[in-house]
Design a protein around this motif. Structure first.
Motif, mmCIF file in Angstrom:
data_model
loop_
_atom_site.group_PDB
_atom_site.id
_atom_site.type_symbol
_atom_site.label_atom_id
_atom_site.label_comp_id
_atom_site.label_asym_id
_atom_site.label_seq_id
_atom_site.Cartn_x
_atom_site.Cartn_y
_atom_site.Cartn_z
ATOM 1 N N ALA A 1 12.402 16.878 90.776
ATOM 2 C CA ALA A 1 13.409 15.991 90.178
ATOM 3 C C ALA A 1 13.197 14.551 90.640
ATOM 4 O O ALA A 1 13.358 13.607 89.854
ATOM 5 C CB ALA A 1 14.813 16.469 90.545
ATOM 6 N N GLU B 1 10.345 13.105 88.647
ATOM 7 C CA GLU B 1 10.773 12.690 87.308
ATOM 8 C C GLU B 1 11.425 11.316 87.351
ATOM 9 O O GLU B 1 11.224 10.485 86.447
ATOM 10 C CB GLU B 1 11.739 13.720 86.717
ATOM 11 C CG GLU B 1 11.110 15.069 86.412
ATOM 12 C CD GLU B 1 9.917 14.958 85.472
ATOM 13 O OE1 GLU B 1 9.992 14.191 84.488
ATOM 14 O OE2 GLU B 1 8.902 15.627 85.727
ATOM 15 N N GLN B 2 12.208 11.061 88.388
ATOM 16 C CA GLN B 2 12.832 9.744 88.545
ATOM 17 C C GLN B 2 11.767 8.663 88.735
ATOM 18 O O GLN B 2 11.836 7.593 88.138
ATOM 19 C CB GLN B 2 13.780 9.750 89.745
ATOM 20 C CG GLN B 2 15.096 10.464 89.496
ATOM 21 C CD GLN B 2 15.936 9.727 88.456
ATOM 22 O OE1 GLN B 2 16.079 8.503 88.496
ATOM 23 N NE2 GLN B 2 16.472 10.485 87.504
#
Length: 476
Positions: free
Chosen positions: A131, A134-135
């Motif tokens: 995650a 992805e950022q």
């Protein structure tokens, strides 16, 4: 007003590239790399950043290798919210490299936590997650070479081809604090002239300060012709003696594609018709696809070859690509006739460890080391003559032949580093980073011999250079 540069990574070591530039009280980060090596080195990645991530205005990333990009997810996780400027091919490669790094973080943390649980210690969290990756990807601003771009008040940059891997860049930074103008040139990882696939490193004419890597500052690589002859002899000896498998630990980006290209060019000359060549690395396979898509960035010889034989791409023609884990495991049932290219390049992760576990103890096996091996890594232990290697808790005797082929390196050697630096007009002040102390001291001595007027220093951790004082090289 002030301009300063602080050295926070790859200081008297090769991994963890990170340098903090401050202009007009705004902060720019040059690279944000993962520290690699032994357990003690890797544990340092969990230390807090030596700056406040939320105060960083932007990041300029030289290239995709994890020792330059690998802490970007942690940077974002801890509050950084600015743009990351890099070459468009580097942005593509980072997508696969950082996702893989997150997966490894998760897996390694789970393994560590099993031990901590037995010791009744609290569990650790991964350094970063998918995650977080992805950022990070949403922060990339892809650039082209030779494009002047304002990135921060008082700072413009221009990327040039560094010739190290696809998308690798050396960076010109044009600084203006309202009173003075300075030009800083950061080499990133500097490649080599005349190597296959990539263009030669760009030569720069002028700078007020040069920040240069020094990975191979103490040695000269074999010539390309000698390297090809060495590989031909190595394969010939292996074939004539009916030996077993050949393992080639390879970096998924750069080295793997170079090997595929060489096998395309020389498989017949090296008499490899009876061997099965496999690329056993999902990440290297994805990186190869990115190389194929970005062929306009390649050198003239590579582009000409792809145009002459469009149905037989030089990176896709000779190797069997293996993505499936079960298929990878099945290779260990084959005792001879395989050439296995697999990551990681320093043997500290990836599928190569499984293959080493099954082949190292075989006297009829060969391991070709063809890239830099950081201190503390299993690859470095093999190069240094280790008699056994611990893999997944099992002690494996090293009976296979270990070969080090230095001529395949994607890093400039001593002569090439000196040639690149000496192209600058007027011998600008020089700071050496990204090198082990011995290599840096030897390079410094050679530089003093060839260019006695050069003001050169080796950066040590947390050194801060006052750029307004250039060319006097005054340390804060």
């Amino acid at each position: 007003m002030a301009m300063t540069l602080q050295f926070l990574g790859a200081t008297e070591e090769v991994t963890g590239s990170c340098h903090l530039l401050s202009v007009n009280q705004q902060q720019l980060l040059l690279d944000c790399g993962l520290i690699q090596g032994g357990k003690t080195d890797i544990a340092r990645n969990r230390a807090p950043f030596e700056f406040e991530p939320s105060e960083i205005f932007c990041v300029v990333l030289s290239h995709a290798h994890i020792d330059h990009s690998g802490r970007l997810p942690a940077l974002v996780q801890q509050g950084f919210d600015g743009p990351i400027y890099t070459h468009q091919a580097t942005a593509e490669l980072c997508e696969i490299l950082l996702r893989d790094a997150a997966m490894l973080q998760q897996r390694d943390t789970e393994r560590v936590n099993k031990r901590r649980d037995k010791q009744q210690l609290p569990p650790l969290e991964p350094l970063f997650t998918e995650a977080d990756v992805e950022q990070v990807l949403s922060h990339f601003i892809p650039l082209e070479y030779d494009q002047l771009v304002p990135v921060m008040p008082g700072v413009d940059i221009m990327l040039h081809d560094a010739g190290h891997i696809l998308g690798s860049a050396l960076v010109e930074l044009f600084l203006n604090d309202g009173e003075q103008q300075k030009k800083l040139v950061f080499s990133g990882d500097l490649g080599r002239a005349g190597m296959p696939i990539l263009r030669d490193p760009t030569m720069i004419d002028s700078a007020n300060l040069v920040l240069m890597e020094s990975t191979y500052g103490e040695r000269l690589h074999r010539s390309w012709d000698d390297t090809l002859a060495e590989l031909k002899t190595l394969f010939a000896e292996t074939i004539q003696s009916s030996r077993g498998n050949i393992l080639i630990p390879a970096f998924s980006v750069g080295r793997a594609q170079e090997l595929l290209y060489l096998f395309h060019l020389y498989a017949k000359q090296w008499q490899l018709a009876g061997w099965t060549i496999v690329l056993d690395s999902p990440m290297a396979i994805e990186a190869t696809r990115i190389y194929v898509r970005n062929y306009p960035l390649m050198d003239a010889d590579f582009q000409r070859l792809t145009q002459l034989h469009p149905g037989e791409h030089p990176l896709l023609s000779h190797a069997r690509f293996i993505r499936d884990t079960a298929e990878s495991i099945s290779l260990n049932e084959i005792s001879h006739g395989l050439i296995i290219i697999a990551g990681s390049g320093m043997c500290n992760g990836g599928r190569i460890r499984c293959h080493l576990q099954h082949n190292l103890a075989r006297e009829n096996s060969d391991v070709i080391i063809c890239g830099f091996q950081a201190l503390g890594t299993p690859g470095r232990l093999l190069v240094d003559g280790a008699e056994e290697l611990t893999i997944s808790g099992q002690s494996i005797p090293v009976r296979a032949r270990i070969h080090t082929v230095g001529g395949l390196s994607a890093h400039a050697d001593q002569a090439e580093l000196l040639r690149w630096y000496q192209h600058f007009d007027g011998a600008p002040p020089l700071v050496l980073v990204h090198g082990e102390p011995t290599a840096q001291q030897v390079l410094l001595a050679k530089l003093a011999e060839q260019s006695p007027t050069t003001r050169a220093v080796i950066a040590t951790h947390a050194d801060t250079l006052d750029l307004t004082a250039l060319p006097a090289l005054r340390w804060c």
